[in-house]
Design a protein around this motif. Structure first.
Motif, PDB file in Angstrom:
ATOM      1  N   GLY A 143       0.829  -1.193   0.000  1.00 13.60           N
ATOM      2  CA  GLY A 143       0.000   0.000   0.000  1.00 13.60           C
ATOM      3  C   GLY A 143       0.865   1.244   0.000  1.00 13.60           C
ATOM      4  O   GLY A 143       2.056   1.177  -0.293  1.00 13.60           O
ATOM      5  N   PHE A 144       0.233   2.389   0.313  1.00 15.93           N
ATOM      6  CA  PHE A 144       0.968   3.657   0.337  1.00 15.93           C
ATOM      7  C   PHE A 144       0.751   4.313   1.692  1.00 15.93           C
ATOM      8  O   PHE A 144      -0.374   4.352   2.196  1.00 15.93           O
ATOM      9  N   ILE A 145       1.837   4.822   2.283  1.00 13.81           N
ATOM     10  CA  ILE A 145       1.715   5.609   3.511  1.00 13.81           C
ATOM     11  C   ILE A 145       1.905   7.065   3.111  1.00 13.81           C
ATOM     12  O   ILE A 145       2.761   7.361   2.270  1.00 13.81           O
ATOM     13  N   TYR A 146       1.085   7.977   3.664  1.00 18.80           N
ATOM     14  CA  TYR A 146       1.288   9.382   3.299  1.00 18.80           C
ATOM     15  C   TYR A 146       1.356  10.276   4.521  1.00 18.80           C
ATOM     16  O   TYR A 146       0.903   9.916   5.609  1.00 18.80           O
ATOM     17  N   ASN A 147       1.941  11.440   4.328  1.00 19.41           N
ATOM     18  CA  ASN A 147       2.104  12.455   5.357  1.00 19.41           C
ATOM     19  C   ASN A 147       0.861  13.342   5.351  1.00 19.41           C
ATOM     20  O   ASN A 147       0.617  14.085   4.399  1.00 19.41           O
ATOM     21  N   LYS A 148       0.046  13.238   6.421  1.00 21.44           N
ATOM     22  CA  LYS A 148      -1.227  13.968   6.439  1.00 21.44           C
ATOM     23  C   LYS A 148      -1.007  15.478   6.405  1.00 21.44           C
ATOM     24  O   LYS A 148      -1.750  16.200   5.762  1.00 21.44           O
ATOM     25  N   ASP A 149       0.042  15.943   7.109  1.00 17.34           N
ATOM     26  CA  ASP A 149       0.343  17.380   7.102  1.00 17.34           C
ATOM     27  C   ASP A 149       0.613  17.861   5.683  1.00 17.34           C
ATOM     28  O   ASP A 149       0.190  18.949   5.287  1.00 17.34           O
ATOM     29  N   ALA A 150       1.335  17.030   4.928  1.00 14.16           N
ATOM     30  CA  ALA A 150       1.671  17.417   3.559  1.00 14.16           C
ATOM     31  C   ALA A 150       0.407  17.521   2.722  1.00 14.16           C
ATOM     32  O   ALA A 150       0.224  18.481   1.956  1.00 14.16           O
ATOM     33  N   PHE A 151      -0.487  16.544   2.876  1.00 16.32           N
ATOM     34  CA  PHE A 151      -1.730  16.578   2.104  1.00 16.32           C
ATOM     35  C   PHE A 151      -2.537  17.817   2.461  1.00 16.32           C
ATOM     36  O   PHE A 151      -3.111  18.481   1.591  1.00 16.32           O
ATOM     37  N   ASP A 152      -2.589  18.160   3.772  1.00 15.73           N
ATOM     38  CA  ASP A 152      -3.324  19.360   4.203  1.00 15.73           C
ATOM     39  C   ASP A 152      -2.712  20.611   3.590  1.00 15.73           C
ATOM     40  O   ASP A 152      -3.415  21.482   3.079  1.00 15.73           O
ATOM     41  N   LYS A 153      -1.387  20.701   3.657  1.00 17.68           N
ATOM     42  CA  LYS A 153      -0.712  21.908   3.180  1.00 17.68           C
ATOM     43  C   LYS A 153      -0.977  22.138   1.696  1.00 17.68           C
ATOM     44  O   LYS A 153      -1.204  23.254   1.249  1.00 17.68           O
ATOM     45  N   VAL A 154      -0.943  21.045   0.939  1.00 16.19           N
ATOM     46  CA  VAL A 154      -1.104  21.160  -0.503  1.00 16.19           C
ATOM     47  C   VAL A 154      -2.581  21.267  -0.886  1.00 16.19           C
ATOM     48  O   VAL A 154      -2.920  21.689  -1.991  1.00 16.19           O
ATOM     49  N   GLY A 155      -3.438  20.866   0.041  1.00 15.75           N
ATOM     50  CA  GLY A 155      -4.859  20.960  -0.227  1.00 15.75           C
ATOM     51  C   GLY A 155      -5.453  19.721  -0.876  1.00 15.75           C
ATOM     52  O   GLY A 155      -6.334  19.817  -1.726  1.00 15.75           O
ATOM     53  N   ILE A 156      -4.919  18.552  -0.482  1.00 11.79           N
ATOM     54  CA  ILE A 156      -5.529  17.311  -0.961  1.00 11.79           C
ATOM     55  C   ILE A 156      -6.476  16.831   0.125  1.00 11.79           C
ATOM     56  O   ILE A 156      -6.070  16.588   1.261  1.00 11.79           O
ATOM     57  N   LYS A 157      -7.768  16.723  -0.207  1.00 11.95           N
ATOM     58  CA  LYS A 157      -8.781  16.443   0.820  1.00 11.95           C
ATOM     59  C   LYS A 157      -8.760  14.969   1.221  1.00 11.95           C
ATOM     60  O   LYS A 157      -8.714  14.632   2.387  1.00 11.95           O
ATOM     61  N   ALA A 158      -8.804  14.091   0.202  1.00 11.81           N
ATOM     62  CA  ALA A 158      -8.859  12.659   0.497  1.00 11.81           C
ATOM     63  C   ALA A 158      -7.790  11.950  -0.335  1.00 11.81           C
ATOM     64  O   ALA A 158      -7.420  12.440  -1.400  1.00 11.81           O
ATOM     65  N   PRO A 159      -7.282  10.845   0.181  1.00 10.69           N
ATOM     66  CA  PRO A 159      -6.280  10.119  -0.598  1.00 10.69           C
ATOM     67  C   PRO A 159      -6.831   9.667  -1.948  1.00 10.69           C
ATOM     68  O   PRO A 159      -8.046   9.443  -2.077  1.00 10.69           O
ATOM     69  N   PRO A 160      -5.978   9.550  -2.949  1.00  9.85           N
ATOM     70  CA  PRO A 160      -6.440   9.228  -4.308  1.00  9.85           C
ATOM     71  C   PRO A 160      -7.028   7.826  -4.407  1.00  9.85           C
ATOM     72  O   PRO A 160      -6.549   6.906  -3.763  1.00  9.85           O
ATOM     73  N   LYS A 161      -8.061   7.703  -5.228  1.00 14.89           N
ATOM     74  CA  LYS A 161      -8.694   6.394  -5.428  1.00 14.89           C
ATOM     75  C   LYS A 161      -8.321   5.801  -6.784  1.00 14.89           C
ATOM     76  O   LYS A 161      -8.288   4.596  -6.950  1.00 14.89           O
ATOM     77  N   THR A 162      -8.121   6.665  -7.772  1.00 16.78           N
ATOM     78  CA  THR A 162      -7.783   6.166  -9.104  1.00 16.78           C
ATOM     79  C   THR A 162      -6.386   6.641  -9.491  1.00 16.78           C
ATOM     80  O   THR A 162      -5.833   7.551  -8.872  1.00 16.78           O
ATOM     81  N   VAL A 163      -5.862   6.010 -10.522  1.00 16.76           N
ATOM     82  CA  VAL A 163      -4.523   6.357 -10.982  1.00 16.76           C
ATOM     83  C   VAL A 163      -4.478   7.822 -11.416  1.00 16.76           C
ATOM     84  O   VAL A 163      -3.518   8.531 -11.123  1.00 16.76           O
ATOM     85  N   ASP A 164      -5.560   8.289 -12.091  1.00  8.96           N
ATOM     86  CA  ASP A 164      -5.569   9.692 -12.530  1.00  8.96           C
ATOM     87  C   ASP A 164      -5.517  10.643 -11.341  1.00  8.96           C
ATOM     88  O   ASP A 164      -4.776  11.623 -11.346  1.00  8.96           O
TER      89      ASP A 164
END
Lengths: 422, 326, 282
Positions: free
Chosen positions: A144-165
């Motif tokens: 799977g993939f582990i991600y940095n929640k702070d990074a997602f917040d800073k960049v403005g990604i609301k939810a982790p990606p579901k599709t390749v696009d």
């Protein structure tokens, strides 16, 4: 020749042996456990061994790990010479099968509690005719993939990606922001590209077990689109990796992520415990994104470790007692929670206390599980498909080969020795 | 063992001219044995017999778990089966490159450092000598780790240093590129081992008697000219030893590449030398099972290559070299 | 002679020599210092500024606490020391004896024996692992210091004989013959005349033999992996495996593993130089 060698050897060295004191005989039976999991040493010493010894007075355990890189070579030499430990941690599939065939591992069919494992769980340590299981399955690891929640917040990604696009759209966002390296992965060690890249995202394309079995039966080829597609995606990862990723090693990637410099880390559940200890930020996980919205999802749910008995052990009864204990729910509970990310292979639900491990485990309900495509049967010949996959996956990510070239090389290598069962 | 017995049997036939009296000859025969026996015994039992046991495997193959004698067929596979020969020839080629690199850099640097160090009454000799030898004493674990960190694009030691002199754009992930990985490793290896030729040659230079250099100075041969005309010829046998040690060391090399690049000697096998090829084949890697028979075939080839090199040196070069007794 | 030599080397030349030597010294020390210096820093500082020295804000002994807190590093040092010193002693004694026999006496089979002894230089002893392990098992030597000493002695002998006989051939024949005329036994000639003269070579061999033994990972792993006989290098390697992302601990373990070999070298180095100067002054 061999006989005379030994005779001479015996004669000349036995003189020296007289100088060595005879070992003291302990009242307790001590079982030595061979394993490549040197990371787990403290957990064995602090949790698992005390739990076992409490319930089994008279048997002591000595957990003796070797570095993973040297484990197979060192273990085989020790087994050949008869100096290996009583209990052996079994690598899945052929490496252990070979030991069983040489008579160095015993059958585990009669170990009480073997009925707690499904056929799939036992597949990694069972003969081709499915009659004999020679190791007690312990744990699987999930990709799977582990991600940095702070990074997602800073960049403005609301939810982790579901599709390749979505995945690539997010990578693009992180890259544009510039604070974080989008993907923490390097290619110098090669196995990351294969294990955490190809085998991680591949099952969504080749449909897990369906594709894996079709390959073994000769109905599909590695040059078919569903087997080339993961390489194509890997090639697209390259622009999102850190500067100089070609010389970035596995520990580099781990540190890059845990120091908060990278946003997404393609990996597996085995990182949960060490990352929790080192990262100062909130982490989240997501399964490999599917090619198109609505596609069924598949995850790499790979049988990884089991325990077997050294056929030459001097304490077979004690070793069997230990193996039976590893097949018990008590062991499963202790092990899974002491080592979050290593999921027990026993049937029946194990209560997970670690939230990340819980989330990994929850994918088993929504996605279909599969083992790594190269492990069963296909890596039995020369060239070795697993080794080749490491090399080719790294080549594709380095841009020195196209996905199509890589696939062709793998198939050509496989064709040179592998005859699918009819 | 057998050699020792043979030796004992041969000894009465010692050339009488050398010894003179027969009684003396009889006395001689035992002390030669005493001098040789411990080394021969340990060496033969612990090293040679086990190695023969291994090399013999090259003539066998396991079929369904049973060893079968196959003659030279494993070598046939190694040379002509494309699945093996590709790796073999590329490993041999890489190994030759690795060796050539050492000969061109390591030994000249060693000679130069030794020559500078042996300048009479140079201050700080002991300091320099110790420091220059330091890398040679480090284990591969340390050498591999520190150079990986220095050359790592992430932690920035090499990029920072290059940036400090305005050459940041020169930095590349050298260890990760097919074109540069082997050269980088060869440089690290030279860095590590330069101490050996330096030390041997330094000892040889100090061993040159003062009378020789004084005589040269009286004739007006000094400085660099003295080094080239007087000292270099005198230390040639030592340089010969260094070269042959380098040759043998390079063709047995394994640890550094294994530590830094792993058993698959990446990227894309570009750093694969005979030692890593052998280790992978003999002991296996990940899912690849060890194949002691093919491994032994590779080991035999390495042995023959080294034997050829050492013989060329012993019979071709060393014999022609003048030896000076002081 | 000293006066003339000093007169000839101008201060300018000396300065240039020192510049070259100092630059090379920096190249040798840099990577090692990098490991040592960073082992005293906090994790963030290791990665944030690997080139700076530890300051009040970044000084941290956490790595050493982890390593030494894990247990028995001191025992590992003792094990490595016993094995290394034992092997060097055996290699030097047996090697010098054999080299003397080969370089001094002409007997039938001399060349053949010399070649036989150099065979061992050509194949890595690691290839014989399985047979060696069988042997040690048969002799009940597994997990003993003696097993490692025997293996390293066998491994070190070929090079020792090779180098020492090269040097012994340089010892003046007149000197030995003079000794014989004075009635010295062959053993006395070896011990009192030849050995002192080849002392530089012996010190050199000692240093070369010591390094691969101290740094070997393979045979301790196979023949003596038990806690009681574990060597420093094996201990450090297990550490690196165990804490692969914990660079504090890794750097501390590496630093600790370097120290003893440095001390050993300094001890031998004194001998080496004393030997060299003795030989040169003679």
């Amino acid at each position: 020749m061999a006989f005379s060698t030994r005779l001479v050897a015996l004669a000349s060295v036995s003189a020296c042996a007289l100088l060595a004191a005879a070992p003291a005989v302990a009242a307790d039976v001590t079982l030595t456990i061979e394993s490549w999991r040197n990371d787990d040493l403290p957990i064995w010493q602090e949790k698992i061994i005390p739990a076992f010894e409490k319930g089994h007075p008279g048997i002591k355990l000595n957990f003796q790990p070797t570095a993973p890189k040297e484990y197979n070579a060192a273990l085989n030499s020790k087994l050949d010479a008869g100096t290996a430990g009583d209990v052996i941690a079994c690598r899945p599939f052929d490496a252990s099968l070979e030991l069983f065939k040489k008579g160095q591992l015993t059958s585990a069919n009669d170990i009480p509690g073997m009925d707690r494992f499904s056929a799939v769980a036992k597949a990694g340590w069972t003969t081709d005719d499915a009659k004999t299981t020679y190791c007690v399955p312990v744990a699987a690891v999930l990709g799977g993939f582990i991600y940095n929640k702070d990074a997602f917040d800073k960049v403005g990604i609301k939810a982790p990606p579901k599709t390749v696009d979505e995945f690539f759209a997010d990578l693009e966002k992180i890259k544009a922001d510039g604070t974080y390296v989008p993907l923490a992965m390097g290619t110098i060690d090669q196995w990351e590209a294969a294990t955490m890249g190809y085998q991680n995202i591949g099952p969504n394309y080749w449909h897990g077990e369906d594709g894996r079995k079709a390959l073994i039966e000769g109905r599909q080829k590695l040059t078919d689109p569903q087997w080339v597609a993961p390489f194509q995606q890997l090639a697209r990862w390259a622009p999102y990796l850190g500067d100089g990723y070609k010389a970035q090693a596995y520990p580099d990637s781990q540190n890059l992520f845990t120091l908060g410099r990278a946003a997404i880390y393609p990996t597996g559940s085995w990182e949960i415990a060490p990352f929790a200890a080192q990262a100062q930020f909130k982490m989240g996980v997501f399964p490999p994104p599917v090619p198109k919205a609505g596609d069924p999802c598949y995850i790499s749910d790979h049988v990884d470790i089991a325990f077997g008995m050294n056929a030459k052990t001097k304490q077979p009864a004690a070793a069997k007692t230990f193996l039976a204990w590893t097949a018990s729910p008590e062991f499963a509970q202790i092990y899974s929670n002491a080592l979050p990310g290593f999921f027990s292979l026993q049937s029946g639900v194990i209560e997970q206390t670690n939230p990340l491990a819980k989330e990994f485990a929850s994918w088993r309900e929504t996605c279909k599980s599969t083992i790594r495509s190269t492990y069963q049967i296909l890596s039995r010949g020369t060239p070795n498909l697993e080794n080749e996959t490491w090399v080719e996956a790294a080549n594709v990510m380095n841009g020195t080969e196209t996905p199509e070239q890589a696939a062709q090389k793998l198939q050509k290598g496989l064709d040179s020795w592998f005859k699918p069962a009819k | 063992m057998a050699q020792v017995e043979k030796l004992a049997a041969d000894l009465p036939l010692l050339p009488a001219a050398m010894v003179g009296a027969e009684a003396l000859a009889r006395a001689r025969r035992w002390h030669i044995l005493v001098f040789l026996a411990p080394a021969l015994l340990v060496y033969t039992v612990i090293m040679i017999l086990p190695l023969i046991d291994t090399l013999r495997l090259a003539l066998f193959r396991r079929v369904d778990g049973v060893p079968m004698f196959v003659g030279l067929d494993n070598f046939n596979i190694l040379f002509f089966d494309p699945r093996w020969s590709g790796h073999f020839w590329s490993a041999l080629g890489n190994n030759l490159y690795f060796f050539a690199f050492h000969m061109l850099l390591q030994n000249p640097i060693g000679v130069a450092l030794a020559a500078l160090l042996s300048v009479p009454r140079l201050r700080g000799q002991a300091f320099y000598r110790t420091v220059f030898f330091l890398p040679t004493m480090l284990s591969f674990v340390i050498v591999g780790f520190s150079w990986k960190v220095i050359l790592s694009p992430l932690w920035g030691v090499a990029p920072t240093l290059l940036g400090a002199i305005g050459l940041k754009s020169w930095f590349h992930p050298w260890l990760g590129q097919e074109a540069t990985a082997l050269t980088t490793l060869a440089l690290i290896s030279v860095w590590q081992y330069v101490g050996i030729p330096m030390m041997l040659i330094y000892a040889a230079l100090l061993g040159i008697p003062a009378e020789v250099t004084e005589a040269a100075e009286l004739d007006g041969v000094t400085g660099l000219a003295q080094f080239w005309k007087i000292k270099l010829p005198l230390i040639l046998p030592t340089i010969g030893i260094c070269s042959i040690l380098t040759f043998v060391g390079n063709f047995n090399a394994f640890d550094l590449i294994y530590t830094v690049q792993g058993a698959l000697a990446g990227p894309n096998f570009s750093t694969d030398i005979l030692g890593t090829f052998l280790f992978r084949t003999f002991f296996g890697n990940q899912l690849q099972l060890g194949d002691p028979n093919m491994g032994a075939a590779i080991a035999t080839m390495m042995f023959l290559i080294i034997l050829l090199g050492v013989s060329l040196y012993l019979f071709g070069i060393q014999r022609r070299m003048r030896r000076y007794q002081f | 002679m000293a006066a003339t030599a000093r007169a000839r080397a101008s201060p300018l030349n000396r300065g240039a020599i020192h510049v070259v030597l100092l630059l090379y010294a920096a190249l040798c020390l840099g990577p090692v210092l990098l490991v040592v210096v960073n082992s005293f820093k906090s994790r963030a500082a290791i990665f944030g500024a690997p080139l700076s020295l530890p300051g009040p804000a970044t000084f941290d002994l956490i790595g050493y606490r982890t390593v030494l807190g894990q247990g028995v590093f001191v025992n590992y040092f003792a094990n490595s020391l016993i094995v290394t010193v034992g092997s060097i002693a055996a290699v030097l004694l047996f090697g010098a004896m054999a080299a003397f026999a080969l370089s001094e006496y002409r007997f039938r089979g001399n060349t053949a024996l010399g070649l036989f002894l150099t065979l061992g230089v050509m194949v890595p002893i690691r290839l014989g692992t399985v047979a060696i392990l069988n042997l040690m098992v048969a002799a009940h030597l597994v997990n003993t210091h003696l097993a490692l000493i025997l293996i390293y002695t066998a491994q070190g002998l070929p090079i020792a004989v090779f180098i020492l006989s090269e040097f012994m051939q340089g010892v003046s024949k007149d000197l030995k013959d003079a000794g014989r005329i004075d009635g010295l036994s062959e053993y006395a000639i070896f011990l009192r005349l030849v050995l002192p003269l080849v002392r530089p070579a012996i010190a050199t061999v000692a240093v070369f033999t010591m390094i691969p033994i101290w740094n070997d990972l393979w045979f301790p792993l196979i023949v003596a992996p038990g806690e009681a006989t574990r060597t420093v290098t094996l201990g450090a390697q297990m550490f690196i495996g165990q804490f692969v992302t914990n660079w504090n601990a890794v750097l501390a373990a590496l630093t600790l593993a370097v120290l003893p070999v440095l001390v050993l070298y300094l001890i031998f180095s004194k001998q080496l130089i004393r030997g060299i100067t003795a030989g040169a002054v003679k």
